[in-house]
Design a protein around this motif. Structure first.
Motif, mmCIF file in Angstrom:
data_model
loop_
_atom_site.group_PDB
_atom_site.id
_atom_site.type_symbol
_atom_site.label_atom_id
_atom_site.label_comp_id
_atom_site.label_asym_id
_atom_site.label_seq_id
_atom_site.Cartn_x
_atom_site.Cartn_y
_atom_site.Cartn_z
ATOM 1 N N LEU A 277 101.525 63.463 26.544
ATOM 2 C CA LEU A 277 101.742 64.990 27.550
ATOM 3 C C LEU A 277 103.215 65.611 27.406
ATOM 4 C CD1 LEU A 277 99.812 64.316 30.707
ATOM 5 C CD2 LEU A 277 99.169 65.162 28.463
ATOM 6 N N HIS A 278 103.407 67.171 26.758
ATOM 7 C CA HIS A 278 104.775 67.570 25.967
ATOM 8 C C HIS A 278 104.939 68.318 27.495
ATOM 9 C CE1 HIS A 278 103.345 65.560 22.503
ATOM 10 N NE2 HIS A 278 104.277 65.184 22.131
ATOM 11 N N PRO A 279 106.667 68.949 28.069
ATOM 12 C CA PRO A 279 106.292 69.904 28.212
ATOM 13 C C PRO A 279 105.954 71.820 27.772
ATOM 14 C CG PRO A 279 108.568 68.928 27.758
ATOM 15 C CD PRO A 279 107.853 67.606 27.034
ATOM 16 N N GLY A 280 105.861 71.764 28.518
ATOM 17 C CA GLY A 280 105.187 72.675 28.746
ATOM 18 C C GLY A 280 104.349 73.225 27.637
ATOM 19 N N GLU A 281 102.768 72.346 27.617
ATOM 20 C CA GLU A 281 100.996 72.378 27.169
ATOM 21 C C GLU A 281 100.440 71.823 28.402
ATOM 22 O OE1 GLU A 281 99.850 69.450 23.879
ATOM 23 O OE2 GLU A 281 101.390 68.115 25.702
ATOM 24 N N ILE A 282 99.307 72.097 28.161
ATOM 25 C CA ILE A 282 98.612 72.401 28.760
ATOM 26 C C ILE A 282 96.988 72.015 28.448
ATOM 27 C CG2 ILE A 282 96.540 73.383 30.511
ATOM 28 C CD1 ILE A 282 98.621 75.706 30.782
ATOM 29 N N VAL A 283 96.879 70.207 28.774
ATOM 30 C CA VAL A 283 96.121 69.229 27.788
ATOM 31 C C VAL A 283 94.542 69.210 28.703
ATOM 32 C CG1 VAL A 283 95.400 67.645 26.850
ATOM 33 C CG2 VAL A 283 97.922 68.368 26.992
ATOM 34 N N GLY A 284 93.587 69.803 28.087
ATOM 35 C CA GLY A 284 92.567 69.860 28.733
ATOM 36 C C GLY A 284 91.698 67.921 28.139
ATOM 37 N N VAL A 285 91.069 67.464 29.525
ATOM 38 C CA VAL A 285 89.915 66.526 29.285
ATOM 39 C C VAL A 285 89.024 67.217 29.404
ATOM 40 C CG1 VAL A 285 89.454 64.285 30.143
ATOM 41 C CG2 VAL A 285 92.052 65.366 29.988
ATOM 42 N N ALA A 286 87.890 66.936 28.659
ATOM 43 C CA ALA A 286 86.082 67.303 28.715
ATOM 44 C C ALA A 286 85.425 65.919 28.660
ATOM 45 C CB ALA A 286 85.979 68.550 27.810
ATOM 46 N N GLY A 287 84.167 66.101 29.193
ATOM 47 C CA GLY A 287 82.842 65.413 28.935
ATOM 48 C C GLY A 287 82.519 65.797 29.660
ATOM 49 N N VAL A 288 81.220 65.317 29.756
ATOM 50 C CA VAL A 288 79.324 65.455 30.481
ATOM 51 C C VAL A 288 79.692 63.936 31.194
ATOM 52 C CG1 VAL A 288 78.286 66.016 28.524
ATOM 53 C CG2 VAL A 288 78.480 63.605 29.259
ATOM 54 N N LEU A 289 79.215 64.255 32.460
ATOM 55 C CA LEU A 289 79.016 63.320 33.835
ATOM 56 C C LEU A 289 78.970 61.991 32.951
ATOM 57 C CD1 LEU A 289 79.853 63.930 37.332
ATOM 58 C CD2 LEU A 289 77.094 63.364 36.676
ATOM 59 N N GLY A 290 80.060 61.369 33.632
ATOM 60 C CA GLY A 290 79.884 60.066 33.291
ATOM 61 C C GLY A 290 81.017 58.884 31.787
ATOM 62 N N SER A 291 81.797 60.195 31.618
ATOM 63 C CA SER A 291 81.748 60.111 29.860
ATOM 64 C C SER A 291 83.577 59.346 30.277
ATOM 65 C CB SER A 291 82.111 61.062 29.402
ATOM 66 O OG SER A 291 83.086 62.217 30.144
ATOM 67 N N GLY A 292 83.483 59.003 31.401
ATOM 68 C CA GLY A 292 85.097 59.155 32.172
ATOM 69 C C GLY A 292 86.240 60.220 32.636
ATOM 70 N N ARG A 293 85.520 61.755 32.070
ATOM 71 C CA ARG A 293 87.054 62.366 32.192
ATOM 72 C C ARG A 293 87.136 62.792 34.046
ATOM 73 N NH1 ARG A 293 85.278 66.410 35.188
ATOM 74 N NH2 ARG A 293 82.938 66.386 34.381
ATOM 75 N N SER A 454 88.203 68.705 33.706
ATOM 76 C CA SER A 454 86.921 69.909 34.109
ATOM 77 C C SER A 454 85.494 70.376 33.487
ATOM 78 C CB SER A 454 87.801 71.449 33.998
ATOM 79 O OG SER A 454 87.190 72.309 34.567
ATOM 80 N N SER A 455 84.872 70.145 33.772
ATOM 81 C CA SER A 455 83.313 70.364 34.026
ATOM 82 C C SER A 455 83.408 71.481 33.377
ATOM 83 C CB SER A 455 82.479 69.563 34.540
ATOM 84 O OG SER A 455 82.577 70.721 36.227
#
Length: 510
Positions: A277-293, A454-455
């Motif tokens: 994760l870098h300063p100033g960026e927004i990183v999303g984490v996606a995946g279906v339920l149970g993916s570990g997201r 986020s889902s």
């Protein structure tokens, strides 16, 4: 569609169903039917209304309007509803025999352990090869546990023309275990049962279902036969957008070396994850339920124990993150369940706002200054448009959107190096969403590195510079720029890639 056209009589009829929650209509005029001999898949994003529909059918929620009927026809008895939920509702310490005897009208009286074992073997053998029914179900394979659950759901059926509701039943199953369950379901349908199949796995829907009903924002937006549908068409029905539609996003000003770096992160549902994760960026984490997201933010914060090959925050090595060490290193965490894990409902807005960092509201002697605390709380309530602007009102009396603003404002007080967000706008209205998005964007502009699990794919597209897609606890794709589209997020999240061919649809039991 008439009974003649569908090939079966209606066993379950849902008509104009409405379910309201404060500030949200979860089901809006929902109508559908499940007929004898068919499998109906119910699809939709998280928040589309699928779970609410199942809970109304199961009697956990009372509908505000509409009806649920189990009509009898042709001299047959009315169908019964039976449910298999994602967690299977089995008691791991009990044997298959004991779990089968927990529910059902066929329990033997008086107690006869040998007869009960024989009956258990007969029940599970209906769905494949028999296994040891005298060991705790926790020691069985996921597929065998699923068979115990389906056998229990079917035990005591008075006639075969009932309705089985499967709510994400394959979440913990893989490969041959899925096919065992599907063979059992096809056999039930062939015997005249109706099946409602709730799933986010589109390849399984195409393999098993006869019809699909698609929910979006609590409404039925499509009800179509599976014949003629493919992955792209299902994605379009679920999202309302064609695969070619690209979401635009203005990237943030990403600066310098990572402020958080982890290699080989493991814990919860996460098998392995490398992340910067870098300063100033927004990183999303996606995946279906149970993916570990959903596990990533809490693992990085230390709310859930984790292991990693290496972990650094702000250049400092972290052996094992804990909430206390994370706070000291200016890592902030807004959990998905704000009521249970992100707030103290009986405390005031002022008290919730100034937790967990009290340094700025202490007086000269180190004691908390009520004047400073109240003044800071008033500034924060105004800046985040929390309504009403009452610093002494109990947190639990604010609406969900205003509660989320308070929790976010609390963590942003200290200009964190890293902001970890889990479902940041879950259950909030559009006005609160805008305020939250603006606050997160401003934090990134100020140099905070933001991670958002986020889902809500539209949310990720709106605010993120890049999105990591997880499946089965591992990173399967990193999307940015023109590759970051809702279609790609769904395709990667569902595993609909060329190297993962869909399950071939069985034409029925041989």
């Amino acid at each position: 569609m008439s009974a003649d056209e569908s090939g079966g009589d209606p066993l379950l009829r849902v008509t104009s169903l409405v379910k309201d929650f404060p500030g949200l209509r979860a089901l809006d005029d929902v109508s559908l039917e499940v007929r004898s001999g068919e499998v109906v898949a119910v699809l939709g994003h998280n928040g589309s209304g699928k779970s609410t529909l199942v809970k109304v059918l199961a009697g956990r929620y009372l509908a505000d309007d509409g009806s649920v009927e189990l009509p009898a026809s042709g001299g047959e008895e009315a169908a019964e509803l039976h449910f298999i939920h994602q967690d299977l509702a089995l008691v791991g310490a009990l044997t298959a025999v004991e779990n089968l005897n927990l529910i059902g009208s066929a329990r033997l009286r008086p107690h006869d352990s040998r007869a009960e074992r024989r009956r258990a073997v007969e029940l599970v053998s209906r769905f494949g090869e028999a296994f040891d029914v005298t060991v705790p179900v926790a020691s069985l394979t996921p597929g065998q546990r699923a068979i115990v659950a389906i056998a229990r759901a079917l035990d005591g059926w008075t006639h075969p023309r009932n309705v089985l509701v499967l709510d994400e039943p394959t979440e913990s199953l893989h490969g041959a275990e899925v096919e065992i369950l599907f063979s059992a379901v096809r056999g039930l349908a062939a015997d005249g049962a109706g099946v409602m199949f709730i799933s986010h796995r589109l390849d399984e829907v195409l393999a098993l279902a006869d019809r699909v009903v698609v929910l979006r924002d609590g409404r039925v937006v499509a009800a179509e036969p599976v014949d003629g549908l493919d992955h792209d068409r299902l994605v379009e029905l679920i999202t309302g957008a064609t695969p070619a539609e690209i979401e635009s996003h203005q990237p943030h000003d990403v600066r310098g070396d990572p402020v958080l770096s982890v290699r080989g992160l493991r814990g919860g549902a996460i098998e392995h994850l490398d992340l910067d994760l870098h300063p100033g960026e927004i990183v999303g984490v996606a995946g279906v339920l149970g993916s570990g997201r959903e596990a990533v933010p809490s693992l990085l914060f230390g709310a859930v124990p984790s292991h990693a090959g290496s972990f650094t925050v702000g250049g400092a090595v972290v052996l094992a993150p804990t909430p206390a060490t994370s706070i000291r290193r200016k890592v902030a965490f807004v959990p998905g369940d704000r009521a249970r894990h992100g707030s103290t409902a009986q405390m005031s807005a002022r008290e919730n706002l100034t937790l967990p960092q009290m340094r700025t509201v202490r007086g000269a002697g180190g004691a908390i200054s009520n004047r400073r605390e109240r003044a800071e709380a008033e500034r924060r309530l105004a800046a985040y448009d929390v309504r009403p602007h009452r610093t002494e009102q109990r947190f639990g009396l604010f609406s969900g959107g205003n509660q989320q603003k308070i929790v976010l404002a609390r963590w942003l007080r200290d200009d964190p190096l890293v902001l970890l967000l889990d479902e940041p706008t879950q259950g909030v209205d559009i006005g609160a969403k805008t305020t939250i998005y603006d606050a997160v964007g401003q934090a990134a502009a100020n140099g905070t590195a933001v991670l958002v699990s986020s889902s809500d794919t539209k949310e990720l597209l709106r605010i993120c510079d890049r999105v990591l897609v997880l499946r089965d606890g591992r990173l399967v794709a990193e999307l940015a720029g023109e590759a970051l589209t809702e279609h790609r997020l769904l395709v990667e999240g569902y595993g609909l890639t060329p190297d993962n061919p869909e399950i071939q649809k069985d034409q029925g039991p041989s």
